[in-house]
Structures are given as C-alpha cells and as structure tokens.
Motif scaffolding. Structure first.
Motif, PDB file in Angstrom:
ATOM      1  N   HIS A   1      -0.359  -2.555 -13.027  1.00 16.25           N
ATOM      2  CA  HIS A   1       0.200  -0.697 -13.367  1.00 16.25           C
ATOM      3  C   HIS A   1       1.525  -0.721 -14.415  1.00 16.25           C
ATOM      4  CE1 HIS A   1      -1.902  -0.030  -9.398  1.00 16.25           C
ATOM      5  NE2 HIS A   1      -1.805   0.827  -9.124  1.00 16.25           N
TER       6      HIS A   1
ATOM      7  N   LEU B   1      -7.242   0.934  -4.267  1.00 20.40           N
ATOM      8  CA  LEU B   1      -6.307  -0.325  -3.996  1.00 20.40           C
ATOM      9  C   LEU B   1      -7.547  -1.801  -3.106  1.00 20.40           C
ATOM     10  CD1 LEU B   1      -4.170  -1.536  -5.380  1.00 20.40           C
ATOM     11  CD2 LEU B   1      -2.550  -1.003  -3.257  1.00 20.40           C
TER      12      LEU B   1
ATOM     13  N   LYS C   1       1.080  -1.598   0.055  1.00 20.60           N
ATOM     14  CA  LYS C   1      -0.137   0.317  -0.070  1.00 20.60           C
ATOM     15  C   LYS C   1       0.840   1.354  -0.206  1.00 20.60           C
ATOM     16  CE  LYS C   1      -4.092  -1.771   2.000  1.00 20.60           C
ATOM     17  NZ  LYS C   1      -4.732  -1.553   3.116  1.00 20.60           N
TER      18      LYS C   1
ATOM     19  N   ASN D   1      -6.337   7.307  -6.594  1.00 23.42           N
ATOM     20  CA  ASN D   1      -6.130   7.646  -4.444  1.00 23.42           C
ATOM     21  C   ASN D   1      -6.171   6.259  -4.600  1.00 23.42           C
ATOM     22  OD1 ASN D   1      -7.081   7.390  -1.923  1.00 23.42           O
ATOM     23  ND2 ASN D   1      -9.268   8.111  -2.530  1.00 23.42           N
ATOM     24  N   TYR D   2      -4.372   6.140  -3.579  1.00 21.48           N
ATOM     25  CA  TYR D   2      -5.060   4.047  -3.281  1.00 21.48           C
ATOM     26  C   TYR D   2      -6.143   3.819  -2.159  1.00 21.48           C
ATOM     27  CZ  TYR D   2      -3.283   5.249   1.323  1.00 21.48           C
ATOM     28  OH  TYR D   2      -3.429   5.551   2.351  1.00 21.48           O
TER      29      TYR D   2
ATOM     30  N   TYR E   1     -10.871   2.216 -12.071  1.00 20.58           N
ATOM     31  CA  TYR E   1     -11.744   2.597 -10.766  1.00 20.58           C
ATOM     32  C   TYR E   1     -12.416   3.924 -11.359  1.00 20.58           C
ATOM     33  CZ  TYR E   1      -6.533   1.372  -8.810  1.00 20.58           C
ATOM     34  OH  TYR E   1      -5.634   1.243  -8.154  1.00 20.58           O
TER      35      TYR E   1
ATOM     36  N   TYR F   1       1.138   6.551  -6.284  1.00 13.48           N
ATOM     37  CA  TYR F   1       0.234   7.699  -6.948  1.00 13.48           C
ATOM     38  C   TYR F   1       0.467   8.981  -6.373  1.00 13.48           C
ATOM     39  CZ  TYR F   1      -3.248   3.425  -7.744  1.00 13.48           C
ATOM     40  OH  TYR F   1      -4.018   2.380  -8.367  1.00 13.48           O
TER      41      TYR F   1
ATOM     42  N   ILE G   1       2.375   1.900  -3.338  1.00 10.25           N
ATOM     43  CA  ILE G   1       0.999   2.049  -4.526  1.00 10.25           C
ATOM     44  C   ILE G   1       1.419   4.096  -4.121  1.00 10.25           C
ATOM     45  CG2 ILE G   1      -0.927   2.254  -5.670  1.00 10.25           C
ATOM     46  CD1 ILE G   1       0.795  -0.472  -6.501  1.00 10.25           C
ATOM     47  N   ALA G   2       1.274   3.942  -2.475  1.00 13.36           N
ATOM     48  CA  ALA G   2       0.457   5.505  -1.880  1.00 13.36           C
ATOM     49  C   ALA G   2       1.328   6.850  -2.929  1.00 13.36           C
ATOM     50  CB  ALA G   2       0.520   6.108  -1.187  1.00 13.36           C
TER      51      ALA G   2
END
Length: 238
Positions: free
Chosen positions: A162, A144, A74, A140-141, A105, A81, A77-78
């Motif tokens: 991704h 996910l 997480k 926006n993570y 999304y 992003y 990925i954040a």
C-alpha cells in the motif's frame, strides 16, 4: 471516531483479561491463601485441576491477542480504503503502489480452476476501460487476504503493498512474538493443539509481556497508517 476504535476496545478487553488471569495465577501458587484453597476445591474435577483451568485461560489469551492483531490490521486498511473511495480518485491519481494493488485485485476474484481466456479478456477490458474513462477507483478491504495469517512478515508485506511507511525500527524485535501468537492461535483454531496443553509451557508473566509488546507494535502501525491518511500518501505525487 478514530481509525482504530476497535483496537482500543480490544486493548481494554485484553488488559482486563490479563489482570484477572494474573490475579488467579497468583492465587493458584499461594497455598496459604484461603481463596486459593477454595478455588482449587471448586474449579477442579476428576480430570482437571485449577492449574489446568489456568492453562486454558492462558491459551485463550493467545486467541484474544491474535484477534486483536488481525482485526486491527483489517480496520486500518478499511479506513484507508474508505478515504480513497470517498476521494473519488482515478487510476492516474493514486500512488504507483496502489495502482499495482488495484490491478492485482482486479484479477483476484477469477476462479483459477475455471480461468478461461475470455474471463481474463473481459477483466482486462473492464480494467482498461476504467482507466481510460477516468472512473473513480474503488478498493474493497474484503479482498485483503489475511485470515489466520497475520504476523510481522505478512503485515509488513501489506504495508509495503500500500506504500505505507511502517517504521519497524523499534517494533521489529517483536517479530517472533507475533509469529508465536499466530502459530498458537492457528494450532488451537484448527484443533491440532488443545487448550489444556497449548500454553502450558508459557508463564502468565511471559504472556503479559507478549501482550504489552503486541500493543506497542500495533500502536506504531496505527500511528503510521494515520500519517499515511492525514498526508494523503495514497495519492500520486506530481
């Protein structure tokens, strides 16, 4: 700051935890050690022994390992992003993989139980308008979907979605260990297995190796995500 500060903190925690667990486990099997006798006398009651306490600690190690895996993914990925969002890129300027993900999304938050045609129509209109007017893409993570499902296969799917080139040549062999971490964590979290039984058949040495392999796996993932960000792989190549 790095893209994985949280990982390095959790790495220190799990390594410290495993060191102490190994120490206690060694004492528990050394019947000539006076400290072992003391702990056996004071960490036991009518229902549970000191060895049972060791099993509970082993089960908790799986919880810590899973937390490290999911939170690291997480966090990575954040970071990706944040980089994309700060770059103010329009739809036409992001990679095809991210274009597909952004479209996914866009419809993800629609309530499937109340998925009326006008809601889909509005979502499609907003998406098309965003593309045509060259609005910056925002990811926006929080969208996910990973909670309780982080293992080798699900993480590989996320990297592929991704367009991240995750090199699994060396870490693919840890597939079953990551699945074991996830399954053990879920059985504990959902109450289908007790802490006193869940890790009884796993030695501390086994869990130590799983911990080491998990760290090797995550550090490869961190490396490849860092390359993805550094070389702007989220952008569409001209």
């Amino acid at each position: 700051m790095t893209i994985a500060d949280g990982y390095y903190l959790k790495q220190k925690e799990i390594n410290f935890y495993m060191d102490q667990l190994t120490f206690l486990d060694n004492i528990s099997i050394d019947h000539l050690n006076p400290y072992g006798n003391y702990l056996n006398d004071n960490l036991s009651n009518d229902d549970y022994s000191f060895n049972d306490f060791i099993v509970i600690l082993k089960s908790n190690a799986f919880m810590m390992l899973y937390n490290m895996v999911e939170s690291t993914v997480k966090e990575l990925i954040a970071s990706i992003y944040d980089q994309i969002n700060s770059s103010q890129l329009s739809y036409s300027n992001i990679s095809e993989s991210l274009q597909d993900l952004w479209q996914k999304y866009h419809f993800q938050n629609l309530d499937q139980s109340d998925a009326k045609a006008d809601k889909y129509k509005k979502a499609a209109h907003d998406m098309i308008n965003s593309v045509l007017t060259l609005q910056p893409i925002k990811l926006n993570y929080g969208q996910l979907k990973l909670s309780g499902n982080a293992d080798f296969e699900s993480i590989l799917t996320i990297t592929q979605q991704h367009g991240i080139n995750f090199n699994t040549n060396e870490v693919g062999k840890y597939n079953l260990e990551l699945k074991k971490i996830k399954n053990t964590r879920n059985s504990l979290a959902h109450g289908s297995s007790s802490f006193i039984e869940s890790a009884r058949d796993n030695s501390v040495g086994d869990i130590q190796k799983i911990s080491e392999h998990t760290q090797i796996y995550l550090e490869q993932l961190i490396k490849d995500c860092g390359f993805y960000i550094q070389h702007h792989k989220y952008k569409k190549h001209k």
